[in-house]
Scaffold this motif. Structure first.
Motif, PDB file in Angstrom:
ATOM      1  N   GLU A  18       0.828  -1.205   0.000  1.00 41.69           N
ATOM      2  CA  GLU A  18       0.000   0.000   0.000  1.00 41.69           C
ATOM      3  C   GLU A  18       0.864   1.258   0.000  1.00 41.69           C
ATOM      4  N   HIS A  21       2.789   1.591  -3.364  1.00 48.42           N
ATOM      5  CA  HIS A  21       1.833   1.991  -4.405  1.00 48.42           C
ATOM      6  C   HIS A  21       1.544   3.481  -4.321  1.00 48.42           C
ATOM      7  N   SER A  22       1.487   4.022  -3.096  1.00 48.61           N
ATOM      8  CA  SER A  22       1.218   5.445  -2.917  1.00 48.61           C
ATOM      9  C   SER A  22       2.361   6.300  -3.450  1.00 48.61           C
ATOM     10  N   THR A  38      -5.126 -12.001  -5.934  1.00 37.74           N
ATOM     11  CA  THR A  38      -5.966 -11.161  -6.782  1.00 37.74           C
ATOM     12  C   THR A  38      -6.990 -10.388  -5.960  1.00 37.74           C
ATOM     13  N   ALA A  41      -5.099  -7.665  -3.990  1.00 34.77           N
ATOM     14  CA  ALA A  41      -4.580  -6.684  -4.940  1.00 34.77           C
ATOM     15  C   ALA A  41      -5.688  -5.753  -5.426  1.00 34.77           C
ATOM     16  N   ALA A  42      -6.876  -6.283  -5.632  1.00 37.36           N
ATOM     17  CA  ALA A  42      -7.986  -5.468  -6.109  1.00 37.36           C
ATOM     18  C   ALA A  42      -8.348  -4.390  -5.097  1.00 37.36           C
ATOM     19  N   VAL A  43      -8.262  -4.723  -3.825  1.00 34.28           N
ATOM     20  CA  VAL A  43      -8.554  -3.757  -2.763  1.00 34.28           C
ATOM     21  C   VAL A  43      -7.514  -2.642  -2.747  1.00 34.28           C
ATOM     22  N   LEU A  44      -6.254  -3.011  -2.972  1.00 31.81           N
ATOM     23  CA  LEU A  44      -5.160  -2.041  -2.912  1.00 31.81           C
ATOM     24  C   LEU A  44      -4.966  -1.279  -4.221  1.00 31.81           C
ATOM     25  N   GLY A  45      -5.539  -1.787  -5.302  1.00 30.29           N
ATOM     26  CA  GLY A  45      -5.362  -1.147  -6.595  1.00 30.29           C
ATOM     27  C   GLY A  45      -4.045  -1.499  -7.255  1.00 30.29           C
ATOM     28  N   VAL A  46      -3.538  -2.707  -6.939  1.00 30.06           N
ATOM     29  CA  VAL A  46      -2.279  -3.157  -7.536  1.00 30.06           C
ATOM     30  C   VAL A  46      -2.527  -4.485  -8.246  1.00 30.06           C
ATOM     31  N   GLU A  47      -1.454  -5.100  -8.714  1.00 28.25           N
ATOM     32  CA  GLU A  47      -1.559  -6.366  -9.431  1.00 28.25           C
ATOM     33  C   GLU A  47      -1.348  -7.536  -8.471  1.00 28.25           C
TER      34      GLU A  47
END
Length: 206
Positions: A18, A21-22, A38, A41-47
């Protein structure tokens, strides 16, 4: 720099993903369970990907699995990691009636990992709490990175310096991971005694 976090669905790996990513860096979190990776990752906005898929596409691999899984995971992924620089953040600890103590008697986990993989290995972030990484501001503390001269150390220092308000400090060769991993036990005992999430700052820097 594309960073793969092996064990990215755990508390520290997720918090680290997190925060990175920021910073605008591409992140892929890995897990043995692709669906779990997956989902997180979807919650964090990453792969998200399997551990093997994640490390194959990375510029830096962060091994953030539990300490009792670190060596086994390194063996499983050694071929996929190849020569990609690796940062080990795990600490082997023992939880006793009198408190938390270092679990490694002799070499550090990071040194053992370096014997398993062909990649250069650095160690660090042991003093950095997941709770500090998830705050709105970077934690006001220093982080220590050790490793023999290599791209792993250089990349880890560069990344670590962006995670905190303080400094990323070169703590010497990889053998000093024994001290860094042991420091985790010290900090956990402090946290328990004083009901805090302690970090570290080194004095004497201008």
């Amino acid at each position: 720099m594309r960073v793969a976090i092996v064990g990215g669905t755990g508390a520290f790996g997720r918090a680290l993903a997190e925060r990175i990513h920021s910073l605008g860096e591409p992140i892929v979190i890995g897990s043995r369970d692709a669906s779990r990776a997956t989902e997180v990752a979807a919650v964090l906005g990453v792969e998200g990907a399997t551990n093997e898929e994640a490390v194959r596409s990375a510029d830096l691999v962060v091994l953030a699995v539990r300490s009792n899984a670190a060596l086994g995971t390194a063996r499983e992924l050694a071929s996929a990691i190849g020569g990609t620089p690796l940062l080990s953040v795990a600490s082997n600890l023992e939880f006793t009636e009198s408190g938390v103590v270092p679990g490694q008697h002799g070499y550090s986990l990071a040194e053992h990992i370096a014997e398993i993989v062909d990649a250069p290995v650095a160690a660090g972030l042991q003093s950095l709490a997941a709770a500090h990484l998830t705050g709105s501001e970077p934690p006001d503390e220093d982080v220590l990175i050790c490793g023999d001269a290599s791209p792993a150390k250089d990349l880890s220092l560069g990344l670590a310096g962006r995670l905190v308000k303080g400094r990323a400090i070169d703590a010497g060769p990889l053998a000093n991971a024994r001290a860094l991993e042991g420091m985790t036990a010290v900090i956990l005992n402090v946290n328990r005694r004083y009901k805090v999430h302690a970090g570290i700052r080194l004095t004497g820097f201008e």
